[in-house]
Design a protein around this motif. Sequence first.
Motif, PDB file in Angstrom:
ATOM      1  N   GLN A  31      36.588  43.887  23.447  1.00 57.89           N
ATOM      2  CA  GLN A  31      37.229  43.932  22.141  1.00 57.89           C
ATOM      3  C   GLN A  31      37.935  45.286  21.996  1.00 57.89           C
ATOM      4  N   ALA A  32      37.566  46.093  21.020  1.00 58.10           N
ATOM      5  CA  ALA A  32      38.265  47.366  20.814  1.00 58.10           C
ATOM      6  C   ALA A  32      37.734  48.493  21.694  1.00 58.10           C
ATOM      7  N   LEU A  33      36.650  48.252  22.432  1.00 56.20           N
ATOM      8  CA  LEU A  33      36.050  49.280  23.289  1.00 56.20           C
ATOM      9  C   LEU A  33      36.738  49.297  24.648  1.00 56.20           C
ATOM     10  N   LEU A  34      37.247  50.452  25.061  1.00 55.23           N
ATOM     11  CA  LEU A  34      37.882  50.588  26.372  1.00 55.23           C
ATOM     12  C   LEU A  34      36.815  50.656  27.464  1.00 55.23           C
ATOM     13  N   VAL A  35      36.983  49.857  28.505  1.00 56.55           N
ATOM     14  CA  VAL A  35      36.066  49.861  29.648  1.00 56.55           C
ATOM     15  C   VAL A  35      36.714  50.517  30.862  1.00 56.55           C
ATOM     16  N   ALA A  36      37.993  50.169  31.142  1.00 55.77           N
ATOM     17  CA  ALA A  36      38.687  50.742  32.306  1.00 55.77           C
ATOM     18  C   ALA A  36      40.182  50.733  32.040  1.00 55.77           C
ATOM     19  N   SER A  37      40.898  51.633  32.715  1.00 52.61           N
ATOM     20  CA  SER A  37      42.358  51.702  32.562  1.00 52.61           C
ATOM     21  C   SER A  37      43.065  51.493  33.898  1.00 52.61           C
ATOM     22  N   ASN A  38      42.393  50.801  34.832  1.00 56.03           N
ATOM     23  CA  ASN A  38      43.005  50.505  36.132  1.00 56.03           C
ATOM     24  C   ASN A  38      42.697  49.073  36.566  1.00 56.03           C
ATOM     25  N   PHE A  39      42.649  48.165  35.597  1.00 61.77           N
ATOM     26  CA  PHE A  39      42.278  46.772  35.871  1.00 61.77           C
ATOM     27  C   PHE A  39      43.532  45.960  36.186  1.00 61.77           C
ATOM     28  N   GLU A  40      43.708  45.618  37.468  1.00 66.52           N
ATOM     29  CA  GLU A  40      44.887  44.859  37.900  1.00 66.52           C
ATOM     30  C   GLU A  40      44.759  43.396  37.469  1.00 66.52           C
ATOM     31  N   LYS A  41      45.854  42.852  36.928  1.00 64.94           N
ATOM     32  CA  LYS A  41      45.874  41.445  36.526  1.00 64.94           C
ATOM     33  C   LYS A  41      46.920  40.649  37.302  1.00 64.94           C
ATOM     34  N   VAL A  42      47.724  41.321  38.125  1.00 65.25           N
ATOM     35  CA  VAL A  42      48.764  40.658  38.918  1.00 65.25           C
ATOM     36  C   VAL A  42      48.406  40.797  40.395  1.00 65.25           C
ATOM     37  N   PHE A  43      48.393  39.662  41.111  1.00 65.35           N
ATOM     38  CA  PHE A  43      47.929  39.640  42.496  1.00 65.35           C
ATOM     39  C   PHE A  43      48.993  39.032  43.401  1.00 65.35           C
ATOM     40  N   PRO A  44      49.205  39.623  44.593  1.00 66.35           N
ATOM     41  CA  PRO A  44      50.160  39.040  45.541  1.00 66.35           C
ATOM     42  C   PRO A  44      49.557  37.829  46.246  1.00 66.35           C
ATOM     43  N   ILE A  45      50.343  36.755  46.347  1.00 67.29           N
ATOM     44  CA  ILE A  45      49.949  35.592  47.138  1.00 67.29           C
ATOM     45  C   ILE A  45      50.545  35.718  48.537  1.00 67.29           C
ATOM     46  N   HIS A  46      51.796  36.112  48.600  1.00 59.44           N
ATOM     47  CA  HIS A  46      52.429  36.580  49.836  1.00 59.44           C
ATOM     48  C   HIS A  46      53.602  37.470  49.430  1.00 59.44           C
ATOM     49  N   ASP A  47      54.491  37.818  50.384  1.00 60.60           N
ATOM     50  CA  ASP A  47      55.507  38.842  50.138  1.00 60.60           C
ATOM     51  C   ASP A  47      56.466  38.500  48.995  1.00 60.60           C
ATOM     52  N   ARG A  48      56.687  37.211  48.726  1.00 59.91           N
ATOM     53  CA  ARG A  48      57.672  36.832  47.710  1.00 59.91           C
ATOM     54  C   ARG A  48      57.051  36.024  46.567  1.00 59.91           C
ATOM     55  N   LEU A  49      55.736  36.120  46.386  1.00 58.55           N
ATOM     56  CA  LEU A  49      55.067  35.318  45.363  1.00 58.55           C
ATOM     57  C   LEU A  49      53.886  36.086  44.772  1.00 58.55           C
ATOM     58  N   PHE A  50      53.887  36.197  43.431  1.00 56.71           N
ATOM     59  CA  PHE A  50      52.817  36.884  42.719  1.00 56.71           C
ATOM     60  C   PHE A  50      52.300  35.998  41.592  1.00 56.71           C
ATOM     61  N   VAL A  51      51.043  36.200  41.230  1.00 53.61           N
ATOM     62  CA  VAL A  51      50.464  35.479  40.096  1.00 53.61           C
ATOM     63  C   VAL A  51      49.771  36.482  39.177  1.00 53.61           C
TER      64      VAL A  51
END
Length: 210
Positions: A31-51
Amino acid sequence: MSIMQLNGGSVIAMVGKDCVAIASDLRLGNQALLVASNFEKVFPIHDRLFVGLPGLASDVFTLHEALRFRVNMYRMKEEREIGPETFCHMVSSTLYEKRFGPYFIEPVIAGLPPVTELNPNPKPFIACTDLIGCITTPKDFCVAGTASEKLFGVAEGLWEADLEPEDLFETISQTLLNALDRDALSGWGAVVHVITQTEVTTRYLKSRMD
């Protein structure tokens, strides 16, 4: 409060001229409490595709591993990389399998189909789904996460057709940073991936840290 807002976070994808970009913030919160500031949400599937996987943090890890397994099986069976549209349907079916106890994730997919003899000028592909896999394939941009309304508002004003990679980077960066300034559950830095047929450019952005 919706379970989709527990950990916060937002993702946006945009189409340019023979390129596509996807970006997210880096905040992980309770919620309003910060836990981390380096949490990646975008991941590579291969060189031309990300999710991008905004939503409940535990489901981010679970769904990413499930998709990684399925993509690897596809690669072994087909002996080629998966295309963006095929991957989109793979994500949709994976989510729909769990529709009675869904992953609390709204994926955003961005990629470029490979250049082939039958398709020498492939068009950039972006798509997003809801948490049970209903696909939307806009022609300009798609957003997900707690800052969705703000992202829509800024992107409508800034996005233009046929943006070059550097212009697309500037547009998606300004859109994301302006939206993050107005959403308490997203922010604390951002990452932008710009995908072309020859390279992927990844840049980290500084944003407000409060």
